[in-house]
Design a protein around this motif. Sequence first.
Motif, mmCIF file in Angstrom:
data_model
loop_
_atom_site.group_PDB
_atom_site.id
_atom_site.type_symbol
_atom_site.label_atom_id
_atom_site.label_comp_id
_atom_site.label_asym_id
_atom_site.label_seq_id
_atom_site.Cartn_x
_atom_site.Cartn_y
_atom_site.Cartn_z
ATOM 1 N N GLY A 112 3.925 -1.972 7.116
ATOM 2 C CA GLY A 112 3.071 -2.201 5.953
ATOM 3 C C GLY A 112 2.176 -1.022 5.658
ATOM 4 N N ALA A 113 1.644 -0.391 6.707
ATOM 5 C CA ALA A 113 0.763 0.752 6.514
ATOM 6 C C ALA A 113 1.513 1.941 5.928
ATOM 7 C CB ALA A 113 0.119 1.134 7.847
ATOM 8 N N LEU A 114 2.709 2.207 6.423
ATOM 9 C CA LEU A 114 3.496 3.334 5.896
ATOM 10 C C LEU A 114 3.857 3.120 4.431
ATOM 11 C CD1 LEU A 114 5.919 4.036 8.893
ATOM 12 C CD2 LEU A 114 4.152 5.571 8.024
ATOM 13 N N ALA A 115 4.300 1.903 4.105
ATOM 14 C CA ALA A 115 4.702 1.630 2.725
ATOM 15 C C ALA A 115 3.519 1.755 1.779
ATOM 16 C CB ALA A 115 5.328 0.239 2.629
ATOM 17 N N CYS A 116 2.403 1.145 2.128
ATOM 18 C CA CYS A 116 1.224 1.194 1.246
ATOM 19 C C CYS A 116 0.634 2.603 1.164
ATOM 20 C CB CYS A 116 0.171 0.209 1.738
ATOM 21 S SG CYS A 116 0.627 -1.527 1.506
ATOM 22 N N GLN A 117 0.691 3.338 2.270
ATOM 23 C CA GLN A 117 0.178 4.707 2.242
ATOM 24 C C GLN A 117 1.008 5.582 1.310
ATOM 25 O OE1 GLN A 117 -2.475 5.924 3.487
ATOM 26 N NE2 GLN A 117 -2.168 8.124 3.216
ATOM 27 N N HIS A 118 2.321 5.408 1.343
ATOM 28 C CA HIS A 118 3.182 6.202 0.462
ATOM 29 C C HIS A 118 2.949 5.839 -1.000
ATOM 30 C CE1 HIS A 118 6.711 8.402 -0.935
ATOM 31 N NE2 HIS A 118 7.055 7.307 -1.624
ATOM 32 N N ILE A 119 2.823 4.558 -1.287
ATOM 33 C CA ILE A 119 2.607 4.125 -2.670
ATOM 34 C C ILE A 119 1.251 4.593 -3.176
ATOM 35 C CG2 ILE A 119 2.323 2.102 -4.163
ATOM 36 C CD1 ILE A 119 4.376 0.668 -2.422
ATOM 37 N N ALA A 120 0.224 4.484 -2.330
ATOM 38 C CA ALA A 120 -1.132 4.847 -2.754
ATOM 39 C C ALA A 120 -1.275 6.338 -3.029
ATOM 40 C CB ALA A 120 -2.140 4.408 -1.688
ATOM 41 N N THR A 121 -0.535 7.165 -2.310
ATOM 42 C CA THR A 121 -0.641 8.625 -2.480
ATOM 43 C C THR A 121 0.401 9.186 -3.435
ATOM 44 O OG1 THR A 121 0.758 8.944 -0.514
ATOM 45 C CG2 THR A 121 -1.631 8.916 -0.189
ATOM 46 N N SER A 122 1.243 8.317 -4.010
ATOM 47 C CA SER A 122 2.283 8.791 -4.917
ATOM 48 C C SER A 122 1.722 9.020 -6.319
ATOM 49 C CB SER A 122 3.424 7.776 -4.971
ATOM 50 O OG SER A 122 4.408 8.142 -5.922
ATOM 51 N N GLU A 123 2.350 9.929 -7.060
ATOM 52 C CA GLU A 123 1.937 10.187 -8.439
ATOM 53 C C GLU A 123 2.301 9.037 -9.363
ATOM 54 O OE1 GLU A 123 3.611 13.854 -9.684
ATOM 55 O OE2 GLU A 123 2.460 15.078 -8.265
#
Length: 367
Positions: A96-107
Amino acid sequence: MTPQPAKATAADGLRKRLAGHRLLWPSLILLALLLGNLAFTHDFLAVRVRNDHLYGSLIDIVQFGAPLILVSLGMTLVIATRGIDLSVGSTVAIAGALACQHIATSEHPGSVGTMATAVVIALCVASVLGLANGLLVSRLGVQPIVATLILMVAGRGVAQLITDGQIITVTSSSYKMIGGGYWLMFPFAVLLAAAVVALTSAITRRSALGLLIESVGGNPTASRLVGIRAAGVLTVVYVFSALCAAIAGLMISSNVSSADGNNAGLWIELDAILAVVVGGTALTGGRFSIGGTVLGALIIQTLSTTVYTLGVPPEVTLVFKAVVVIVVCLVQSPVFRAKALRRRRRTAPPGSHTTAGEAPLQQEVRA
């Protein structure tokens, strides 16, 4: 002697088969919990359609129980090999942390491509974690409880490092679909969990994989002597357990649109082990029951829903669940039922006869 009618003989045979079925007691326990809630909530079993979506307590049970079903599914195969996986809770948090971190930092956090990439990242990392557990157990000979305990402790710290100790909030309708969306009126999480369960059941029962797992768990020495590569089987089941935990982590984080490295999946490994045991799979390895595990997970989730419905105070919630679980385990125990029947026969009045259901039960105990 007068021969018994054919219908009576067939009925007795059917009754004996049902009495000996491994899913009988989990099914009866789940039914009793559901019916018991009717005494406090009269519309507990009601299912309504609102905005083309199904709503109701039953829908909530299967929706919120979907992550536990997946984690328990992976745990079932691990336990069938005489192992244990204590790291599934940490894997839930990491995914969950990896998925949300990628989405939050994506353009483009709301795009489907970003969501798909986040899911792939989470599943790939989970596969590596499961592979590490499998290699420690199969190749290095580390005991499963020790090998997975390492990741259980370290993985929770890794999840907090990914989130920097904060709760990461995301805004993505496509990611929200995984755990909180609906498709064809049903919660998508339920459909996804059902698909994974059906696929796992088909693979383990329609191919040799299930037999290999039971052989390794039932007698590792004999399976090695007949040429079964136990190391490969062990590695596969630990990787599968990690993948199931990762999907559960995606469901949990997407349902609340956030990732909490500290609390996500906390103690879910204990509920998963309990669900597997309640479902009829022995911790000593060997034969396993996927259907029993699903019922066990639904029993645990129904119990949690019952606790909230009854308004049980938070400080006694765990004690309440523990008491109910003890009762459930005693009801399923053939030894306990046999002792209870023997005590009842001792206190029965003279001239009373043995009931028809006692003989199959005694045969089950002797077996």
